[in-house]
Scaffold this motif. Structure first.
Motif, mmCIF file in Angstrom:
data_model
loop_
_atom_site.group_PDB
_atom_site.id
_atom_site.type_symbol
_atom_site.label_atom_id
_atom_site.label_comp_id
_atom_site.label_asym_id
_atom_site.label_seq_id
_atom_site.Cartn_x
_atom_site.Cartn_y
_atom_site.Cartn_z
ATOM 1 N N PRO A 1 0.836 -1.210 0.000
ATOM 2 C CA PRO A 1 0.000 0.000 0.000
ATOM 3 C C PRO A 1 0.865 1.251 0.000
ATOM 4 N N MET A 2 0.393 2.277 -0.667
ATOM 5 C CA MET A 2 1.136 3.528 -0.764
ATOM 6 C C MET A 2 0.894 4.372 0.480
ATOM 7 N N GLY A 3 1.978 4.802 1.118
ATOM 8 C CA GLY A 3 1.875 5.645 2.296
ATOM 9 C C GLY A 3 1.526 7.072 1.941
ATOM 10 N N GLU A 4 1.123 7.841 2.944
ATOM 11 C CA GLU A 4 0.724 9.227 2.704
ATOM 12 C C GLU A 4 1.876 10.070 2.174
ATOM 13 N N GLY A 5 3.083 9.821 2.679
ATOM 14 C CA GLY A 5 4.233 10.589 2.215
ATOM 15 C C GLY A 5 4.544 10.344 0.753
ATOM 16 N N VAL A 6 4.499 9.091 0.330
ATOM 17 C CA VAL A 6 4.737 8.761 -1.070
ATOM 18 C C VAL A 6 3.628 9.320 -1.950
ATOM 19 N N GLY B 1 -13.188 8.591 -5.647
ATOM 20 C CA GLY B 1 -12.825 9.042 -4.308
ATOM 21 C C GLY B 1 -12.516 7.918 -3.346
ATOM 22 N N SER B 2 -13.093 6.746 -3.555
ATOM 23 C CA SER B 2 -12.871 5.623 -2.647
ATOM 24 C C SER B 2 -11.803 4.655 -3.153
ATOM 25 N N ALA B 3 -11.234 4.940 -4.313
ATOM 26 C CA ALA B 3 -10.214 4.057 -4.869
ATOM 27 C C ALA B 3 -8.923 4.160 -4.069
ATOM 28 N N ALA B 4 -8.079 3.163 -4.202
ATOM 29 C CA ALA B 4 -6.797 3.159 -3.509
ATOM 30 C C ALA B 4 -5.956 4.352 -3.966
ATOM 31 N N PRO B 5 -5.123 4.896 -3.074
ATOM 32 C CA PRO B 5 -4.327 6.087 -3.435
ATOM 33 C C PRO B 5 -3.516 5.901 -4.705
ATOM 34 N N GLN B 6 -2.845 4.753 -4.856
ATOM 35 C CA GLN B 6 -2.034 4.562 -6.059
ATOM 36 C C GLN B 6 -2.900 4.537 -7.308
ATOM 37 N N MET B 7 -4.092 3.965 -7.205
ATOM 38 C CA MET B 7 -4.992 3.906 -8.360
ATOM 39 C C MET B 7 -5.426 5.311 -8.778
#
Length: 440
Positions: free
Chosen positions: A14-19, A111-117
């Protein structure tokens, strides 16, 4: 040893907030590459078409973005649909061939998709904007605004989504590694194939259909020189494009190669080295051949180095980047000359060579210098698909479109200039920008 050895079949953490914040910031800088290319193309065109060219850039980008949101993103499969379908597939030789996406309609669930997506989708929107822009520059001084916008619809609605799904959304090219043990599958982290090769091949189709500018190739033989109207625009556009490219390649390395943050400085350095080696090679070559360096060809060399880096900057060494860029800088002016003098192809922006040919060279180099067995063959399969499937498809679609929305302006409109003909006013109203005698 290559700095990055991506394995698409491995789980992606999973992608962290910083990345997420870093990649988002990079993607906010990436449009500078688009602005730089637009400025270069404008400077390489004629002064009597400058306003139409820049307005066309904005209109084409806007239409491409809207159409991609309405149709293209669904076919790319960037956001999974409600059924969770990965796309349209068929089985052959015991393998699954995923050829088209089946994502959510109208970006539902963004809006609900994974951050990287979400970031991948933003990357694709920027890629669409660049890809649909490139044919417009090659059709400068005779390509109608309505036709340019219509071509953007075709590319953003179907052709770009098709290529992007094959490469970025789990399509058959991305699965070459899993299905046939060809390295890590077809690699294109910076859009060399999905953006630049597609845009360059589309530019070739436009030039074939629209034909050369009037008086470019007189009946008696040699081509007529039609230099760009503003070298300052061209050279400043090169510097602007560098900033965008550094951000673009770094973001792509994280999103598509899942590169660690420690790999980003190397990616940026390789991007700069590739462009630097390219412009030095072009400068030396034009100095030797013509007695003086050619500003527009040097700019094309610089851009060709950036384009080639989009395929390999994250997976080669600095020395290899210099080689990739240097060779791009050598073949760029030579190929421009061959296309014009031997094949009578009139490409004011040089997109066919700078984006099309340089992208294909970069994709080949990515496989040539890769450490994974079979990677070169995977890259060759992808290049063959671009040349053998996408180019004929784009030409066919554009040829049909030309029957409905003619690409070329009428002779009188070309004589007076696209600004006056299509906009009713010029970009430089206080200056005499052309002489009618040249068209007699």
């Amino acid at each position: 040893m290559n700095p990055i050895a991506p394995i698409p079949s491995a789980p992606v953490p999973p992608m962290g907030e910083g990345v997420f914040a870093l990649v988002f910031a990079l993607l906010l800088l990436a449009p500078l590459a688009i602005a730089g290319v637009a400025l270069i193309n404008n400077g390489l065109g004629r002064s009597r078409s400058a306003a139409q060219a820049l307005l066309g850039n904005l209109a084409i980008i806007a239409i491409g973005a809207i159409v991609f949101a309405l149709v293209g993103a669904t076919l790319t499969g960037s956001l999974p649909g409600s059924s969770g379908s990965a796309g349209f597939s068929f089985s052959a030789a015991g393998k699954s061939w995923n050829w088209l996406g089946a994502g959510s309609f109208l970006l539902h669930g963004l809006g609900s998709a994974a951050p990287q997506m979400q970031l991948e989708l933003l990357f694709e929107f920027l890629s669409v904007a660049m890809a649909v822009l490139l044919p417009w520059g090659s059709g400068a001084d005779r390509f109608r605004l309505a036709a340019g916008c219509a071509s953007a619809v075709i590319l953003s609605a179907f052709v770009f989504p098709l290529v992007a799904h094959w490469i970025w959304a789990g399509g058959w090219l991305a699965s070459l590694g899993v299905n046939f043990s060809l390295g890590s599958g077809f690699l294109d982290f910076g859009g060399a194939a999905t953006v630049h090769a597609l845009g360059g091949l589309s530019a070739l189709a436009v030039v074939w259909i629209a034909g050369p500018r009037r008086a470019k190739f007189p009946k008696e033989g040699l081509s007529t020189a039609m230099p760009g109207h503003n070298a300052a625009y061209v050279l400043f556009g090169c510097m602007l494009a560098l900033v965008g490219w550094l951000a673009w390649n770094a973001a792509g390395a994280i999103l598509w190669l899942h590169a660690p943050l420690t790999a980003l400085p190397g990616t940026a350095i390789n991007t700069l080295l590739s462009a630097s080696a390219a412009i030095v090679a072009t400068l030396v070559l034009t100095r030797v051949r013509f007695g003086k360096p050619d500003a527009s060809l040097c700019a094309n060399g610089w851009l060709a180095g950036l384009v080639a880096s989009s395929a390999c900057a994250a997976i080669v060494t600095p020395g290899e980047s210099i080689l990739v860029g240097g060779l791009a800088g050598i073949f760029t002016p030579l190929l421009v000359e061959v296309l014009e003098l031997a094949l009578s192809i009139d490409d004011p922006s040089g997109a066919i060579t700078v984006h099309g040919a340089a992208a294909l060279w970069g994709l080949f180099a990515a496989g040539l210098f890769a450490s994974q067995p079979g990677q070169l063959l995977a890259q060759l399969v992808g290049i063959a698909a671009l040349l053998g499937v996408i180019l004929p498809l784009v030409y066919l679609l554009f040829a049909l479109l030309n029957r409905v929305v003619p690409f070329r302006v009428d002779p009188d409109g070309e004589r007076m200039g696209m600004d006056l003909h299509e906009l009713g006013g010029g970009a430089y109203p206080e200056f005499v920008i052309h002489r009618d005698e040249s068209y007699r």
